[in-house]
Design a protein around this motif. Structure first.
Motif, PDB file in Angstrom:
ATOM      1  N   GLY A  46       0.841  -1.040   0.132  1.00  0.00           N
ATOM      2  CA  GLY A  46      -0.035  -0.155  -0.153  1.00  0.00           C
ATOM      3  C   GLY A  46       0.959   1.242   0.075  1.00  0.00           C
ATOM      4  O   GLY A  46       2.145   1.397   0.382  1.00  0.00           O
ATOM      5  N   GLU A  47       0.207   2.401  -0.363  1.00  0.00           N
ATOM      6  CA  GLU A  47       0.762   3.774  -0.426  1.00  0.00           C
ATOM      7  C   GLU A  47       1.748   4.224   0.783  1.00  0.00           C
ATOM      8  O   GLU A  47       2.781   4.819   0.956  1.00  0.00           O
ATOM      9  N   LEU A  48       0.843   3.924   1.932  1.00  0.00           N
ATOM     10  CA  LEU A  48       1.348   4.688   3.253  1.00  0.00           C
ATOM     11  C   LEU A  48       2.462   3.591   3.526  1.00  0.00           C
ATOM     12  O   LEU A  48       3.658   4.508   3.868  1.00  0.00           O
ATOM     13  N   ILE A 104       6.398   5.227   4.179  1.00  0.00           N
ATOM     14  CA  ILE A 104       7.215   5.235   5.328  1.00  0.00           C
ATOM     15  C   ILE A 104       8.608   4.437   5.030  1.00  0.00           C
ATOM     16  O   ILE A 104       9.707   4.676   5.458  1.00  0.00           O
ATOM     17  N   ALA A 105       8.654   3.582   4.351  1.00  0.00           N
ATOM     18  CA  ALA A 105       9.612   2.637   3.715  1.00  0.00           C
ATOM     19  C   ALA A 105      10.629   3.348   2.952  1.00  0.00           C
ATOM     20  O   ALA A 105      11.692   3.221   3.227  1.00  0.00           O
ATOM     21  N   ASP A 106      10.395   4.300   2.164  1.00  0.00           N
ATOM     22  CA  ASP A 106      11.082   5.079   1.458  1.00  0.00           C
ATOM     23  C   ASP A 106      11.791   5.935   2.229  1.00  0.00           C
ATOM     24  O   ASP A 106      13.204   6.336   2.119  1.00  0.00           O
ATOM     25  N   SER A 124       4.957  14.414   5.175  1.00  0.00           N
ATOM     26  CA  SER A 124       4.096  13.514   3.910  1.00  0.00           C
ATOM     27  C   SER A 124       2.802  12.852   4.798  1.00  0.00           C
ATOM     28  O   SER A 124       1.974  12.390   4.190  1.00  0.00           O
ATOM     29  N   VAL A 125       2.866  12.928   6.226  1.00  0.00           N
ATOM     30  CA  VAL A 125       1.839  12.621   6.814  1.00  0.00           C
ATOM     31  C   VAL A 125       0.878  13.263   7.450  1.00  0.00           C
ATOM     32  O   VAL A 125      -0.382  13.100   7.672  1.00  0.00           O
ATOM     33  N   ALA A 176       2.253   2.485   9.881  1.00  0.00           N
ATOM     34  CA  ALA A 176       1.210   2.606   8.808  1.00  0.00           C
ATOM     35  C   ALA A 176      -0.447   2.373   9.499  1.00  0.00           C
ATOM     36  O   ALA A 176      -1.035   3.353   8.980  1.00  0.00           O
ATOM     37  N   LYS A 177      -0.360   1.318  10.380  1.00  0.00           N
ATOM     38  CA  LYS A 177      -1.853   0.948  10.708  1.00  0.00           C
ATOM     39  C   LYS A 177      -2.197   2.365  11.819  1.00  0.00           C
ATOM     40  O   LYS A 177      -3.260   2.516  11.480  1.00  0.00           O
TER      41      LYS A 177
END
Length: 672
Positions: free
Chosen positions: A565-567, A571-573, A610-611, A630-631
């Protein structure tokens, strides 16, 4: 060699043994200390100080190099040349009559190692700089830590690699250990290499599932395992209303299932002792596996249940929904289906699309979930178990036994009740909590507990309640119980020698063990389990031959889970860029992946644009994996964007409860 030869030939050992020249490891120390009619001594000293400068009698828990011999002075100095306080590591300098004049024809080396003694009033007095790092113990003896030339600087802290290695060697199952700094400048990671009793599959072949926090557990059903994690670890449903664990707590986990609460209890209190009870064979197998991997020898598993008497009872076992299994006389498969359905309805009312889809297909999804297998299981009284084990005080009694909770409590006599400090339990009652919940609150209140009961918002309209009881005079009652056992002595049954489930060498166990003895900056980021450590020709660890970071990453890649998923991808990037990693697993802990508090702050500032929203730095510490973060963020977004759904959810629940009360009233009128 002397000990081996004596054991092999039966030759009597001399009355005194002197060991010197090489460090004594903990295994040999224990072996020498256990000799009868033999006094063993450990001698320490470099040739530059006429061989021996300290001596100590072998005995106690860990090796020491003893105290200074006559005419020698042992000084522990910090990096500024001042005296290090007791307990702090520093470099050992030796003074006194045994110090040599220097190295023949090597003035440069002599000047670096033989220095003027700033603490002596004697003209020309000098100290020899040993290069060994030691610390003074409370006993006045010196403990060898490592070599000063193996001191490294990591994130602004000085780390003695020898001290980390010594802490690792003291962990259960570790035969030998080595530490090394790996990675490019400014991004170094402390890596631990272990040789010991590692096994290919620490879970013994039992099926496993990865939790959102990255840990893998033995389990029977993925959905219920995820539910238990959410209930226990995320919502902390059993640690509310003042319920908690203090140092050295004793926990009874009745209805332990696969051991999720047992694992949580040890997270809360690593020094706790847990007595876990699970009568169903297949479920107890998972419990034992998780106790081996995460229990660190502090969990004892019992393959029987607890009730109001000693007997065998037939159980209804649902392999596809184990946490709803229990005594057959209390079994209600239709009732369990209605609980699951209501749970999904409440989730859907709160705006969950997934719950709506599950409800639409609930018949197909639940078909076969409650296919019953019967198993006869042994039940015992809790009071009898406490007496057999010599347990004088139970800090927390947790009970989750599918409608048999009152039976468990009736298995405690008055004397045993006085030895229980807290109770947390799942109680089955009507939706209003006016039956068994009310009765138990009155009963426990009469026994000296302050009692609260509540229902999870997603379980409203079902028969599931949580009850919390904390003894009003907790400290006084505990002191009285422990004093009573001490006064009675062996006649009361002193606590039986503690032996938990046999533990295996795992990365998680090592992390948990080191967390108790080392500060965060000294704990390794990576752990590599090896059959043996590579050695040089003279038997020393060959640090150059230890695996590098690329090889370590290749090993870890086997359990890689990509962002979903996008979120998670966003975060991973950021995570990948900061840690300079090619890829990151969504279940990997930020700190285990090489992160630290300074990088965490950078991570926060890089991710926040970003969030947005109410995202805080504390959220990162609470949710240290990509999956968990993310959750958490997605749930926060839903609440911010759709407040009307929350109000609608509350209104729907109130309407459902109103309809239930109205229906009960109508039934009373009809039956009246």
């Amino acid at each position: 060699m002397v000990l081996d030869e004596a054991e092999a030939t039966g030759v009597e050992l001399p009355r005194v043994l002197l060991s010197g020249g090489e460090a004594i490891d903990e295994a040999l120390w224990a072996r020498l200390g256990g000799l009868t009619d033999v006094a063993a001594y450990n001698l320490y000293g470099p040739t530059e100080c006429t061989v021996d400068s300290s001596v100590g009698r072998v005995g106690g828990e860990r090796p020491t190099i003893g105290r200074a011999v006559r005419h020698a002075q042992l000084l522990v100095l910090n990096e500024r040349g001042g005296l290090a306080p007791a307990g702090a590591a520093g470099e050992l300098y030796i003074g006194g009559a045994g110090v040599a004049r220097g190295y023949l024809n090597r003035p440069g080396l002599t000047a670096g190692r033989f220095i003027p003694d700033p603490f002596s009033s004697e003209p020309g007095a000098r100290l020899y700089r040993t290069g060994d790092v030691v610390r003074y113990l409370p006993t006045g003896e010196l403990e060898y830590v490592g070599r000063a030339d193996r001191q490294v600087k990591l994130r602004g802290y000085r780390v003695e690699l020898g001290e980390v290695e010594a802490a690792l060697r003291r962990q259960p199952g570790v035969r030998d250990a080595a530490c090394a700094l790996r990675g490019e400048a400014g991004r170094e990671r402390l890596v631990a290499y272990l040789a010991g009793a590692a096994v290919a599959d620490p879970f013994g072949g039992v099926a496993t599932h990865r939790l959102p926090d990255g840990r893998r557990v033995a389990h029977r059903n993925r959905n219920e395992t995820d539910y238990l994690f959410e209930e226990l670890f995320t919502k902390r449903a059993y640690f509310r209303h003042g319920v908690g664990l203090a140092e050295g707590a004793v926990v009874f986990d009745v209805g332990a299932n696969i051991g999720m609460f047992t694992v949580l209890a040890l997270d809360e209190c690593p020094t706790a002792r847990v007595y876990a009870f699970e009568p169903l064979t297949e479920v107890a197998e998972c419990l034992r596996a998780n106790a081996r991997v995460y229990g660190r020898g502090r969990v004892r598993v019992y393959g029987h249940g607890l009730s109001d008497g000693e007997r065998e009872e037939e159980f209804s076992y649902y392999p596809r929904y184990t946490m709803m299994s229990g005594q057959r006389r209390y079994a209600d498969a239709e009732g369990e289906v209605s609980v699951i359905t209501r749970y999904l309805e409440n989730e859907r009312a709160g705006g969950s699309r997934e719950a709506g889809e599950l409800l639409a297909n609930s018949h197909a999804l639940l078909e076969g979930r409650f296919e019953e297998r019967r198993e006869r299981c042994r039940l015992r009284r809790l009071s009898e178990v406490m007496r057999e084990e010599g347990v004088a005080w139970v800090d927390l009694l947790k009970v989750d036994v599918q409608r048999a909770e009152s039976d468990v409590l009736r298995g405690l006599d008055a004397e045993s009740w006085a030895r229980v400090g807290q109770v947390v339990m799942e109680v089955h009652d009507d939706a209003a909590g006016g039956g068994r919940v009310r009765e138990l609150k009155e009963e426990l209140g009469g026994l000296g507990f302050a009692v609260e009961a509540e229902q999870d918002e997603l379980l409203e309209g079902t028969d599931r309640w949580n009850l919390y009881a904390v003894r009003r005079d907790y400290a006084g009652a505990k002191a009285a119980a422990l004093a009573g056992r001490a006064a009675a002595g062996d006649e009361s049954g002193q606590a039986r020698e503690w032996r938990g489930e046999e533990e295996v060498l795992t990365e998680w166990g090592l992390r948990a063990g080191l967390a108790q003895v080392l500060p965060e900056y000294m704990r390794p980021s990576d752990y590599v389990l090896l059959d043996s450590l590579p050695l040089t020709r003279n038997g020393k660890v060959d640090y150059k031959a230890l695996p590098g970071l690329e090889e370590i990453r290749a090993r870890n890649a086997r359990e890689y889970v990509a962002p979903r998923g996008e979120l998670e991808q966003v975060i991973a990037d950021v995570w990948r860029r900061l840690l300079r990693a090619e890829k990151v697993c969504v279940h990997e802990n930020f700190f285990d992946a090489g992160g630290h508090s300074l990088l965490m702050a950078q991570f926060y500032h890089a991710l926040k644009p970003s969030v947005g929203g109410d995202f805080t730095l504390l959220d990162l510490f609470k949710h240290p994996t990509i999956s968990l973060l993310a959750k958490h963020l997605s749930e926060g977004r839903a609440e911010r964007k759709e407040p009307e759904k929350i109000r609608d959810r509350v209104n729907k629940r109130e309407e459902a409860l109103r309809r239930q009360r109205q229906l009960k009233t109508e039934r009373k009128v009809v039956n009246g």
